[in-house]
Structures are given as structure tokens and as C-alpha cells.
Motif scaffolding. Structure first.
Motif, PDB file in Angstrom:
ATOM      1  N   LEU A   1       9.413  36.799 -11.649  1.00 58.08           N
ATOM      2  CA  LEU A   1       8.514  37.621 -10.846  1.00 58.08           C
ATOM      3  C   LEU A   1       8.740  39.113 -11.057  1.00 58.08           C
ATOM      4  CD1 LEU A   1       8.299  35.694  -7.466  1.00 58.08           C
ATOM      5  CD2 LEU A   1       6.378  36.557  -8.788  1.00 58.08           C
ATOM      6  N   ILE A   2      10.002  39.539 -11.164  1.00 61.12           N
ATOM      7  CA  ILE A   2      10.271  40.955 -11.337  1.00 61.12           C
ATOM      8  C   ILE A   2       9.707  41.430 -12.671  1.00 61.12           C
ATOM      9  CG2 ILE A   2      12.060  42.715 -11.414  1.00 61.12           C
ATOM     10  CD1 ILE A   2      11.823  41.386  -8.710  1.00 61.12           C
ATOM     11  N   ALA A   3       9.947  40.668 -13.724  1.00 65.65           N
ATOM     12  CA  ALA A   3       9.412  41.037 -15.038  1.00 65.65           C
ATOM     13  C   ALA A   3       7.888  41.017 -15.038  1.00 65.65           C
ATOM     14  CB  ALA A   3       9.952  40.086 -16.100  1.00 65.65           C
ATOM     15  N   PHE A   4       7.294  40.063 -14.340  1.00 63.74           N
ATOM     16  CA  PHE A   4       5.838  39.984 -14.295  1.00 63.74           C
ATOM     17  C   PHE A   4       5.242  41.229 -13.649  1.00 63.74           C
ATOM     18  CE2 PHE A   4       2.051  38.651 -11.782  1.00 63.74           C
ATOM     19  CZ  PHE A   4       1.171  38.525 -12.845  1.00 63.74           C
TER      20      PHE A   4
ATOM     21  N   VAL B   1       0.375  29.578 -13.845  1.00 66.17           N
ATOM     22  CA  VAL B   1      -1.025  29.528 -13.398  1.00 66.17           C
ATOM     23  C   VAL B   1      -1.299  30.635 -12.384  1.00 66.17           C
ATOM     24  CG1 VAL B   1      -2.741  28.136 -12.200  1.00 66.17           C
ATOM     25  CG2 VAL B   1      -1.211  27.060 -13.861  1.00 66.17           C
ATOM     26  N   GLY B   2      -0.396  30.778 -11.400  1.00 63.56           N
ATOM     27  CA  GLY B   2      -0.576  31.807 -10.384  1.00 63.56           C
ATOM     28  C   GLY B   2      -0.525  33.206 -10.966  1.00 63.56           C
ATOM     29  N   ALA B   3       0.416  33.458 -11.884  1.00 65.92           N
ATOM     30  CA  ALA B   3       0.529  34.782 -12.491  1.00 65.92           C
ATOM     31  C   ALA B   3      -0.695  35.114 -13.324  1.00 65.92           C
ATOM     32  CB  ALA B   3       1.795  34.849 -13.340  1.00 65.92           C
TER      33      ALA B   3
ATOM     34  N   ARG C   1      16.197  41.661 -14.655  1.00 63.00           N
ATOM     35  CA  ARG C   1      16.441  40.394 -15.352  1.00 63.00           C
ATOM     36  C   ARG C   1      17.490  39.562 -14.620  1.00 63.00           C
ATOM     37  NH1 ARG C   1      14.878  38.614 -20.422  1.00 63.00           N
ATOM     38  NH2 ARG C   1      15.525  36.450 -20.647  1.00 63.00           N
ATOM     39  N   ARG C   2      18.517  40.236 -14.093  1.00 60.63           N
ATOM     40  CA  ARG C   2      19.553  39.506 -13.359  1.00 60.63           C
ATOM     41  C   ARG C   2      18.986  38.899 -12.067  1.00 60.63           C
ATOM     42  NH1 ARG C   2      25.012  39.810 -14.020  1.00 60.63           N
ATOM     43  NH2 ARG C   2      24.406  40.215 -16.174  1.00 60.63           N
ATOM     44  N   ILE C   3      18.120  39.630 -11.376  1.00 64.32           N
ATOM     45  CA  ILE C   3      17.513  39.112 -10.144  1.00 64.32           C
ATOM     46  C   ILE C   3      16.632  37.907 -10.450  1.00 64.32           C
ATOM     47  CG2 ILE C   3      15.844  39.642  -8.322  1.00 64.32           C
ATOM     48  CD1 ILE C   3      16.937  42.482  -8.275  1.00 64.32           C
ATOM     49  N   ASP C   4      15.830  37.988 -11.499  1.00 63.42           N
ATOM     50  CA  ASP C   4      15.002  36.843 -11.877  1.00 63.42           C
ATOM     51  C   ASP C   4      15.852  35.621 -12.183  1.00 63.42           C
ATOM     52  OD1 ASP C   4      12.397  37.765 -11.566  1.00 63.42           O
ATOM     53  OD2 ASP C   4      12.327  38.673 -13.557  1.00 63.42           O
TER      54      ASP C   4
END
Length: 496
Positions: A70-73, A280-282, A409-412
Motif C-alpha cells: 500500500l505504501i508503494a502504491f 483489483v482494488g488498486a 518498503r519496511r512498513i509494507d
């Protein structure tokens, strides 16, 4: 045999999906933006094509990843639309949504600045992925925190109390369904000098109501012994949903915040934590941002004209919502005139210090850029790229974006590891921050750091460290008569 075929076909399907997304984002959409334009090729446009390829490929990679990131998205979606496609149209036509236009050299430096930040983010993310197996002594204990039902109920009560007290002070229920223009004008007439207090009151109403609803949805449910909790949940959920409809609706609230509230609720659901549902959601979110977002300011003004459908290129070059790149150009011109201001980096972390106690407190970067450009209005963005550049140039941009790339990246990765655990801070905070990131990246920091502090601190306060569960009772092993005086001890493992 079936499992073997699935494993063999998996990489092939992943590569095909990546290729399709890359074709759409890197080739087809940029051509759609440029096809009706008389492009003027130059050094800045050449670098901008590199930015489009970089952001499009990175977004395609996130949309086809085997993990939900989600963070990268959020980062790559903002970078692709606001700093990839939109500047492509602007540089090709030399047309911008604001009046301040810079020379070709400043435009080239601006595109190089954007790409430098993107490269630093990618490098930081790659380093964090390489070191992912070593864990995180700071982030992991924080994101593993669990919701405390008692604290969640206290937050629900506080959110309802704030609604009872602050909604009448803000003008009653009807004031929350006026256009943002009408609400701002009415507030300015009522208290011409109290804009900061009004903004803080609005956030004190919106953010706790949002977190109370999210936490109540996610608070763990036990098999037995929680009748009171179940009863309070049934009572409070409709009340908090109604409060959020009032205080967090897209009519009176900025679209970025209203979207954060909605998407955090949706992507926090357990069925969207898996990679397939996330993809799909992204993809749906990306389509909405490209197609619907330009027309979603229908309720911003009192006089609403009929919606006129125009091309993406015309939206990017005429709609002020896409001024991020132009603000970066303005900031590069500002630095050339006034030089770097390293002390401005102290402003966001010390936002709570009043100017009476700190006479030299830095001004909001968006306001500085608006004054430099000679605009009559000052409520403008200052993307993180230019704000960090104004501190110390390219080195500060590399440091800032390398850090947020590694942390993101670490959080994801930690959210993926904790995805099967209900009620963790990762399940609550990561979706909210992932989409609020668009506000953070658009800037300015001084304008959003207060709401960001509320957004992060409230879930920390309603969670606690996960307790170490007691080992399960084990059946006693048969013991030889000679060993009765020294029974063996069976230790159970803790659940992670």
C-alpha cells in the motif's frame, strides 16, 4: 500434478500481467496524452520521458506484485499522475495551470530534481528489501501493537462528545454540506483572524471520528465473554457512521482527505489484504484517480457549471489540481533568487511552537512560493521534492527520499507479515497512511503536519503491546515410577 502446473504457470502469468500494465502505463497513456498536442521536444521533455517510464514501470510492478504494498502504491500513483503524465503535457505544450512560467533551464532542473527523488526512493526501497530478513527493532514492535477494547470505547465516547460540542460551533449540520467556498467565506466573516483555530477544530472533529469508526470495526471479537462489547459495538457503529458522513463527506472536506477516509476503510478489510484482491482494488483506484478525480471538485464552488468532459492533456494543463510540477519549477526559481534555507527544515517537526515564542519560525513553503510567483492567493501546494530541495539542494532530496523509500518498503513488508492478525496497528494505520501519503507528497509540510500527527498518534494511543499468550495446557506425559519426583516440563510456543 495440479500444484506443479500452477507453480509452473505462475511466473509466466506474472510476467504477462507486468508486461500488460507496463504497456498501458508506459506507452499507451503517455501517447494518449500527447497525441492531440503539438509537442515541442527539448532537454526537459526528454528527462520527463524518463520520469514517465520510471514511474509507470514502478506502478506496474506494484500492481502485479505478489504482496499487497500500500505504501508503494500511494507513492508511485502520485508520482505517475502528478509528476509523470501531468508535466509531460505541460512541457510538450508549454502550457501550465498557473500564471507563473519559467525558462527552459529551470524546467530542465525541475525534471532532473523529480527524477533524482524517484531514484533515491527506488534505491532506499531496494536496500530495505535486501535487508528485510533482519527485521526492524523499531517498526515491528510498533506495527504489532493490538487494539485495546477499553481504549477504543473511550475514543468512541470522545469522538461523539467532540461532535456534540464542535458541530454547533462550526455552524450546525447544514454547514457541513455547504460547498467549501461557502464554508470558507462564512468562517472568514465570522472570525477573520482565526483560520488556524478553525482548521484545528475541524481536524479535531474529523480525525478522531474517523479513527473511532475504523477501530470499532477492527477491534477483536472473542468467542465468549464480550457481550457488553458486542452490544456497545451495535450501538456505536451507526452513530459513528453518521458522524463520519457529516464531518468527513466529500462536499465540505478536501477530496484527498475524504478519499483517505473511504479508502482506508475499504483497504483495511481483511478480504483486501491478499495480493489478488489488492491488485483489483488498486487498479480500480488508479482508474478513478485518472478518470474521475478531475471532475470530483463539483461541490467546491457555489456556482456549479455543467460538467464538461475534456481530454487528459487539457485537464493536466488547465486544472490547478495538477500544479505540483509547476510549483516545483517555481521553487527552483525561488532558490536561484533567494538561495537555500536549511533552517526551514525545523518548521514541520516544530509546528506546534507558536510564532510568539519563535519569531523566526519558517513560513509555509506553499505561501513562500505563491508570494514569489506573485499570486493573489496563497493556499497552494509545495511538493516534498521542492520543499526538501529548498533546504539544501539535491543532497537533501536524496536523503529524504532514500529514507522514505526504505521506511515505506519496511512498513509494507511488516504489514504483509502481520496480515493474518486482527486488530493490529498495521491493519489500521498502513492503509490510512498509504493514501494520506498523497497529501504528504503534494505538501506543503507545514500545512499537513498537524493533521498527520493526529492521524498517527491516535491509533498509537488506542493500542497496546501484544501480550505474551500463555502456553497451551499439555497432557501430562506418562512417567516411569522412578521419575515421579522429577516430572518433565512441557513448554508451549508463543503465537506470533
Amino acid at each position: 500434478m495440479r500444484a506443479g502446473r500452477r507453480t509452473a504457470g505462475g511466473p509466466g502469468r506474472a510476467v504477462a500481467a507486468l508486461g500488460c500494465w507496463a504497456l498501458l502505463l508506459v506507452v499507451l497513456l503517455p501517447l494518449l496524452v500527447l497525441r492531440s498536442l503539438d509537442a515541442r521536444f527539448g532537454a526537459a521533455l526528454a528527462v520527463q520521458c524518463v520520469v514517465v517510464v520510471h514511474t509507470g514501470a514502478a506502478l506496474a510492478r506494484v500492481l502485479t506484485d505478489v504482496r499487497a504494498r500500500l505504501i508503494a502504491f500511494g507513492f508511485w500513483l502520485f508520482s505517475y499522475v502528478w509528476l509523470g503524465l501531468a508535466p509531460l503535457a505541460m512541457l510538450a505544450t508549454d502550457a501550465y495551470p498557473r500564471g507563473f512560467v519559467v525558462d527552459a533551464h529551470t524546467a530542465f532542473v525541475s525534471t532532473a530534481l523529480v527524477e533524482t527523488g524517484l531514484l533515491a526512493y527506488s534505491a532506499g526501497s531496494a536496500v530495505a528489501a535486501w535487508r528485510a530478513g533482519r527485521g526492524s527493532a523499531v517498526l515491528e514492535p510498533v506495527l504489532a501493537r493490538r487494539l485495546a477494547p477499553g481504549r477504543v470505547l473511550l475514543l468512541c465516547g470522545a469522538a461523539l462528545l467532540l461532535a456534540v460540542v464542535l458541530i454547533p460551533q462550526q455552524g450546525g449540520l447544514s454547514a457541513f454540506f455547504l460547498s467549501r467556498q461557502a464554508a470558507n467565506e462564512a468562517a472568514a466573516l465570522a472570525e477573520p483572524s482565526g483560520s488556524a483555530d478553525r482548521a484545528m477544530s475541524a481536524w479535531l472533529l474529523s480525525v478522531p471520528a474517523f479513527w473511532a469508526l475504523v477501530a470499532l470495526v477492527h477491534v477483536p471479537r472473542f468467542q465468549a465473554g464480550d457481550r457488553i462489547l458486542r452490544g456497545l459495538r451495535r450501538l456505536l457503529l451507526p452513530l459513528l457512521a453518521a458522524v463520519n458522513v457529516v464531518v468527513n463527506n466529500p462536499i465540505s472536506q478536501p477530496r484527498f482527505w475524504a478519499g483517505t477516509v473511504l479508502l482506508a476503510l475499504v483497504f483495511g478489510a481483511s478480504w483486501l489484504r491478499g495480493p489478488r484482491a489488492f491488485r483489483v482494488g488498486a487498479a480500480a483506484v488508479a482508474a478513478v484517480v485518472l478518470v474521475v478525480f478531475p471532475y470530483s471538485d463539483y461541490f467546491r464552488y457555489d456556482k456549479r457549471e455543467p460538467v464538461r468532459i475534456v481530454s487528459l492533456a487539457e485537464q493536466f494543463t488547465s486544472n490547478g489540481d495538477y500544479d505540483a510540477f509547476q510549483q516545483i519549477e517555481t521553487g527552483v526559481d525561488y532558490v536561484r533568487t533567494h538561495g537555500f534555507t536549511p533552517t526551514a527544515a525545523l518548521g514541520p517537526p516544530l509546528f506546534f511552537v507558536p510564532r510568539a515564542a519563535w519569531p523566526g519560525k519558517p513560513d509555509d513553503a506553499g505561501i513562500l512560493l505563491a508570494r514569489h510567483a506573485g499570486y493573489s492567493f496563497e493556499n497552494l501546494s509545495a511538493p516534498l521534492w521542492i520543499e526538501s530541495y529548498m533546504w539544501a539542494g539535491f543532497p537533501s532530496v536524496v536523503a529524504v527520499f532514500g529514507l522514505i523509500g526504505a521506511v515505506g518498503r519496511r512498513i509494507d513488508g511488516l504489514r504483509h507479515r502481520l496480515r493474518r492478525h486482527r486488530g493490529t496497528l498495521a491493519a489500521l494505520l498502513v492503509p490510512a497512511f498509504g493514501f494520506y501519503q498523497l497529501v504528504l507528497l503534494r505538501g506543503s509540510l507545514m500545512a499537513i503536519v498537524g493533521p498527520l500527527a493526529l492521524l498517527v498518534c491516535i491509533p498509537l494511543l488506542i493500542t497496546r503491546k501484544p501480550g505474551r499468550p500463555s502456553p497451551p495446557a499439555a497432557a501430562p506425559e506418562p512417567v516411569a515410577p522412578a521419575d515421579r519426583t522429577a516430572p518433565s516440563l512441557c513448554t508451549g510456543g508463543t503465537r506470533t
